[in-house]
Design an enzyme around this catalytic site. Sequence first.
Site: not given
Ligand code: F6P
Length: 373
Positions: A133, A135, A179, A230
């Site tokens: 990930t 994150d 997130h 975010e």
């Molecule tokens: O889990 C990784 C991540 O990139 C988060 O940082 C982000 O909020 C989320 O995925 C967004 O994912 P998607 O738009 O693919 O649902």
Amino acid sequence: MSKHIGVLTSGGDCPGLNAAIRGLGKAACDRFGMQVTGFLNGFRGLALDQSRVLDSAMLSGVLTDGGTLLGTSRDKPHRMNIGGKTKDMTDAVVATYQRHHLDALVCLGGGGTQKNALRLVEAGLNVVTLPKTIDNDIALTDRSFGFDTALGIATEAIDRLHSTATSHERIIVVEVMGHRAGWLALEAGIAGGADVILLPEIPYDVEKVAAAIRQRTQRGRRFSIVVVAEGAMSVDHAGQVKELLEGKAAATEKPERAEFSERLKQFHEEHVGHTIALTRNLEKLTGQESRLTILGHLQRGGTPSAADRVLASWLGTECARVLDRGQHGVMLALQAGAIVPVPIADVAGRKRLVPVDHPLIAAARMVGTCFGD
Ligand code: F6P
């Protein structure tokens, strides 16, 4: 008899997935004489029995490719949308596993994938997971692959925004992914020399952010870079979320808990785009022209960095060794420079957030970075 291994990628994609599949597949086939089947589009492919056989030859040339050659989805085995209806597909997943006579299933994914993997362990499957990930928030591993590439992309973006912010004497707010965990914002903010870094872990006061920017202006620094995760929240918003979470934890009845979950979901949906309001507020409070850049999925796309290729290849090949030993129920983690197996049960449901007393936060504060607190 040779072992038969299944592999899938689940959750949001990230750079390094193909490098990990290649490492696992090549080592499994060539070194340990296993058969490898890739299931398509995450747990959906396993539930619907959609797969392709993988061998060494077809895994040549994918090391540097972004995305995942297997496709991915955020589907959960126990709650999957099938023809517009939500169904528990756990039995179908188990049936596919048995139909293919798999000895083990490897799931490459982030926090959600670890939880789904644990459910499959509890359903009796032999599962091994790898941490991916951008994150970098998976418990018990120092790094997840994908993070380094995203960090490079976000840092380059901040560098580029710096020159335009300076030319126009503007505030530029840069929203990066994350997130719940602020690792990407923290490290990209430090690497890019951000003046303000806002993390989900540290609720911010917009007045304090504005004051820090005004102070810069007084010192003749007529531009500012604000890096925001975010999931960063103002003190007010964080207070409301805390109340809802406490309410949910205290709720004894299922419908009451569901009501709290729904309100939390709504709250998070409304929070999307909060950096637009933040940018406007900063312009109002400082009187300085402000612009917003949301990096979004750019951070997850494209070729993996060298560090991610190395980590993903290492995790993939070590995974083949672990499977050869017959070990399962574990995630392979990077700990103090070594790859070690840790129980999936110890990882699932836990997030590795940025501790507010983390030395990197202290380092950023020492060079004058404001965290809005
Ligand atoms: O889990 C990784 C991540 O990139 C988060 O940082 C982000 O909020 C989320 O995925 C967004 O994912 P998607 O738009 O693919 O649902």
